[in-house]
Design an enzyme around this catalytic site. Structure first.
Site, PDB file in Angstrom:
ATOM      1  CG  HIS A  17      -1.950  -1.010   1.337  1.00 34.26           C
ATOM      2  ND1 HIS A  17      -2.074  -1.845   2.415  1.00 34.26           N
ATOM      3  CD2 HIS A  17      -2.946  -1.354   0.485  1.00 34.26           C
ATOM      4  CE1 HIS A  17      -3.105  -2.653   2.229  1.00 34.26           C
ATOM      5  NE2 HIS A  17      -3.645  -2.381   1.065  1.00 34.26           N
ATOM      6  CE  LYS A  41     -11.561  -7.025   3.601  1.00 33.55           C
ATOM      7  NZ  LYS A  41     -10.854  -6.682   2.361  1.00 33.55           N
ATOM      8  NE  ARG A  90      -2.635  -7.285  -4.493  1.00 32.49           N
ATOM      9  CZ  ARG A  90      -3.400  -7.375  -3.422  1.00 32.49           C
ATOM     10  NH1 ARG A  90      -2.860  -7.625  -2.263  1.00 32.49           N
ATOM     11  NH2 ARG A  90      -4.705  -7.220  -3.500  1.00 32.49           N
ATOM     12  CB  SER A 128      -4.168  -6.632   4.595  1.00 34.49           C
ATOM     13  OG  SER A 128      -3.836  -5.334   4.172  1.00 34.49           O
TER      14      SER A 128
END
Ligand code: ADP
Length: 175
Positions: A17, A41, A90, A128
């Site tokens: 990040h 979440k 990614r 994460s």
């Protein structure tokens, strides 16, 4: 003047990040990092904790401001007078989700466009979730997160009963 937002959950903020935020800050006049409250979440850190860590980590970049938000990302962009949403890409797996998000956001507000920055090679597989999994199992995550994040992360993990000090326990299962 182009103002961009970089919205994410940041649970917690990782080196990946930071890399995207730093590069986006170099591309746009102003970058507003939006810490999403994300009630759906299951998160490790509270919105306030995620906001504070993200703000502290990015404090050294002069044209970056960190805000908390809930609701639609395009509404957050509108509220901040931003015309660009920054996201990171990614592996291939990110692409489909980011494409869906970008198209949905563009339908919701055609005045805001999404710009995806390719992940840097060394952070290509960093997320994460990976950080939390490794930390929970007692692995070293000091290369994956900024130093500011390390202590609160390990405290949180210990409070949840994680971090076996890197020791492996074999768990036998009986029928
Ligand atoms: P969200 O839950 O909103 O996807 P994340 O914090 O998981 O929030 O990720 C936010 C954005 O940051 C996404 O666009 C994601 O692809 C990007 N990102 C996360 N980790 C990396 C990384 N290691 N390199 C590049 N971009 C990343």
């Amino acid at each position: 003047m182009i103002r961009a937002i970089y919205p994410a959950t940041f649970d917690p903020i990782t080196m990946g990040h930071v890399d995207i935020a730093t590069r986006a800050a170099g591309l746009f006049d102003e970058l507003i990092v939006g810490v999403y409250d994300r009630p759906l979440k299951n998160l490790l850190f509270s919105p306030e904790e995620r906001y504070q860590m993200t703000r502290d980590v990015l404090a050294g970049i002069p044209n970056v401001r960190v805000e908390r938000y809930a609701g639609l990302t395009v509404e957050f962009a509108r509220q901040q007078n931003a015309t660009v949403i920054v996201r990171g890409l990614r592996a291939v797996s990110d692409f489909e989700w980011e494409l869906q998000l970008a198209l949905t956001n563009r339908n919701l507000n055609p005045d805001v466009d999404t710009v995806c920055l390719m992940a840097s090679q060394k952070y290509l597989f960093l997320s994460s979730s990976v950080v939390k999994e490794v930390a929970f199992a007692g692995g070293d995550v000091s290369d994956m997160v900024p130093e500011i994040v390390l202590k609160p992360l390990l405290e949180k993990i210990r409070a949840l009963g994680g971090d076996g000090g890197g020791k492996v326990r074999t768990i036998s299962v009986r029928d």
